[in-house]
Write an enzyme that holds these catalytic residues in place. Structure first.
Site, short mmCIF file in Angstrom:
data_model
loop_
_atom_site.label_atom_id
_atom_site.label_comp_id
_atom_site.label_asym_id
_atom_site.label_seq_id
_atom_site.Cartn_x
_atom_site.Cartn_y
_atom_site.Cartn_z
N GLY A 1 13.17 9.73 4.74
CA GLY A 1 13.00 10.03 3.30
C GLY A 1 11.95 11.08 2.96
O GLY A 1 12.12 11.81 1.99
N GLU B 1 4.51 10.24 1.61
CA GLU B 1 5.69 9.38 1.47
C GLU B 1 6.50 9.76 0.24
O GLU B 1 5.94 10.16 -0.77
CB GLU B 1 5.24 7.91 1.35
CG GLU B 1 5.59 7.03 2.51
CD GLU B 1 7.09 6.74 2.69
OE1 GLU B 1 7.91 7.68 2.64
OE2 GLU B 1 7.41 5.57 2.90
N ASP C 1 7.44 1.35 -3.02
CA ASP C 1 8.16 0.35 -3.80
C ASP C 1 7.41 -0.98 -3.64
O ASP C 1 6.45 -1.25 -4.36
CB ASP C 1 9.60 0.30 -3.26
CG ASP C 1 10.50 -0.62 -4.05
OD1 ASP C 1 10.13 -1.04 -5.14
OD2 ASP C 1 11.62 -0.91 -3.55
N GLY D 1 5.48 -1.59 -1.14
CA GLY D 1 4.22 -1.24 -0.49
C GLY D 1 4.17 -1.72 0.97
O GLY D 1 3.21 -1.44 1.68
N LEU E 1 4.06 1.25 3.66
CA LEU E 1 2.78 1.96 3.73
C LEU E 1 1.65 1.06 4.22
O LEU E 1 0.77 1.51 4.95
CB LEU E 1 2.43 2.56 2.37
CG LEU E 1 3.14 3.89 2.10
CD1 LEU E 1 2.96 4.33 0.65
CD2 LEU E 1 2.60 4.96 3.03
N ASP F 1 17.83 8.47 -0.02
CA ASP F 1 19.25 8.31 0.25
C ASP F 1 19.79 6.99 -0.29
O ASP F 1 19.05 6.07 -0.57
CB ASP F 1 19.49 8.31 1.77
CG ASP F 1 18.99 7.01 2.41
OD1 ASP F 1 17.80 6.70 2.25
OD2 ASP F 1 19.80 6.30 3.04
P1 IMP Z 1 8.53 -0.20 0.40
O1 IMP Z 1 8.20 -0.61 1.80
O2 IMP Z 1 9.22 -1.30 -0.34
O3 IMP Z 1 7.35 0.36 -0.38
O4 IMP Z 1 9.64 0.90 0.47
C1 IMP Z 1 9.44 2.13 0.94
C2 IMP Z 1 10.72 2.73 1.49
O5 IMP Z 1 11.90 2.15 0.90
C3 IMP Z 1 10.79 4.18 1.13
O6 IMP Z 1 10.15 4.98 2.08
C4 IMP Z 1 12.27 4.43 1.04
O7 IMP Z 1 12.77 4.73 2.33
C5 IMP Z 1 12.85 3.14 0.59
N1 IMP Z 1 13.11 3.13 -0.88
C6 IMP Z 1 12.40 2.51 -1.85
N2 IMP Z 1 12.91 2.72 -3.07
C7 IMP Z 1 13.98 3.54 -2.86
C8 IMP Z 1 14.93 4.16 -3.77
O8 IMP Z 1 14.91 4.01 -5.00
N3 IMP Z 1 15.89 4.93 -3.19
C9 IMP Z 1 15.95 5.15 -1.85
N4 IMP Z 1 15.09 4.60 -0.97
C10 IMP Z 1 14.11 3.79 -1.48
MG MG Z 2 10.72 6.55 3.14
#
Ligand code: IMP
Ligand code: MG
Length: 199
Positions: A59, A114, A118, A120, A123, A174
Site C-alpha cells: 500500500g 504508511e 486504521d 493501528g 504500525l 487496494d
Molecule cells: P491497521 O493495522 O488496521 O492500522 O491497518 C493498516 C493497513 O490496513 C493499511 O496499511 C492497509 O493496508 C489496510 N487498510 C486499512 N484501511 C484500508 C482501506 O480503507 N483501504 C485499503 N486498505 C486499508
Molecule cells: Mg499498508
C-alpha cells in the site's frame, strides 16, 4: 507533430474502473499538495540527520515514491512488506513480515511512511519490531488517518488527512489488489464490492 498525449484524461477515468467508484474523496491535486506540504515539513525537521524513509508494501509504495521526491534532503529509502489483512479486507489483527529491511538502521533516523492507519495494529507491530534495532529516532508519517476504529493509540508525527471510517481505494490502497493505480482516493460502489467478492 502528433497529438499532445499529456493533455488526454488518464485511462482510468473512463471505462471499467470508473464505473466501480462511488465517490472521489481526495482528488489528485489535493493529494499532491498535501504530499508536498509533508515533504517540506520533513525536510525542515530532518536537516543534517541520517533520514531513512521506510515504507510498508504494498500500500505505501505510491505515497513513498511521491513523498521522497518532495523531500529536499539526501535520504535513504528502504521497504518492508507485511500482511495484515485477509483477502476479504477485514482486519485479522495478524501482522506477518513478508520482507524485512535491506539496510541496518541502528543509529539512524527512521520515518515509517504508511498509506493509512486504521486500527493501528500494523504500525504498533512495526514500532515494536524496529525499536530493538536501536535507531536514533523512530517516527510515523501517514497519509490517511482513520481514527474511528483505532485499537492502539500511537504518536503520529506527520499526518496527511483525517478521514471517515470508509473503505478506500487508490493511490496505493487496494481492494483485492485492484485500484492501487488510481491517482486519487475513492470509495467503491456496493455493486463493485459485491462483484469483486463473488470473484
Ligand atoms: P491497521 O493495522 O488496521 O492500522 O491497518 C493498516 C493497513 O490496513 C493499511 O496499511 C492497509 O493496508 C489496510 N487498510 C486499512 N484501511 C484500508 C482501506 O480503507 N483501504 C485499503 N486498505 C486499508
Ligand atoms: Mg499498508
Amino acid at each position: 507533430m502528433g497529438a499532445d498525449l499529456s493533455r488526454k484524461p488518464p485511462r482510468h477515468v473512463e471505462g471499467e474502473m470508473a464505473d466501480d467508484l462511488a465517490e472521489i474523496l481526495i482528488p489528485e491535486a489535493e493529494l499532491q499538495a498535501k504530499v508536498h506540504e509533508l515533504g517540506a515539513a520533513i525536510s525542515r525537521d530532518y536537516a543534517g540527520k541520517d533520514l531513512v524513509l521506510i515504507s510498508v508494501l504494498r500500500g505505501g509504495f505510491i505515497f513513498l515514491a511521491d513523498l521522497c521526491r518532495a523531500v529536499t534532503l539526501p535520504v535513504t529509502v528502504d521497504v518492508m512488506a507485511v500482511s495484515s489483512y485477509g483477502p476479504d479486507a477485514r482486519p485479522l489483527g495478524v501482522v506477518k513480515i513478508l520482507k524485512d529491511l535491506d539496510e541496518s538502521v541502528t543509529g539512524r533516523d527512521l520515518l515509517i511512511v504508511e498509506d493509512v492507519i486504521d486500527t493501528g495494529l500494523t504500525l504498533s507491530y512495526l514500532l515494536r519490531n524496529l525499536e530493538p534495532r536501536v535507531p536514533a529516532s523512530l517516527k510515523i508519517c501517514v497519509l490517511l488517518d482513520k481514527p474511528a476504529r483505532r485499537i492502539v493509540d500511537l504518536p503520529i508525527a506527520y499526518r496527511g488527512f483525517e478521514i471517515p471510517d470508509k473503505f478506500l481505494v487508490g493511490y496505493g490502497l487496494d481492494y483485492r489488489q485492484r485500484y492501487r493505480n488510481l491517482p486519487y482516493i475513492a470509495t467503491l460502489t456496493k455493486e463493485a464490492l459485491d462483484r469483486l467478492n463473488r470473484q
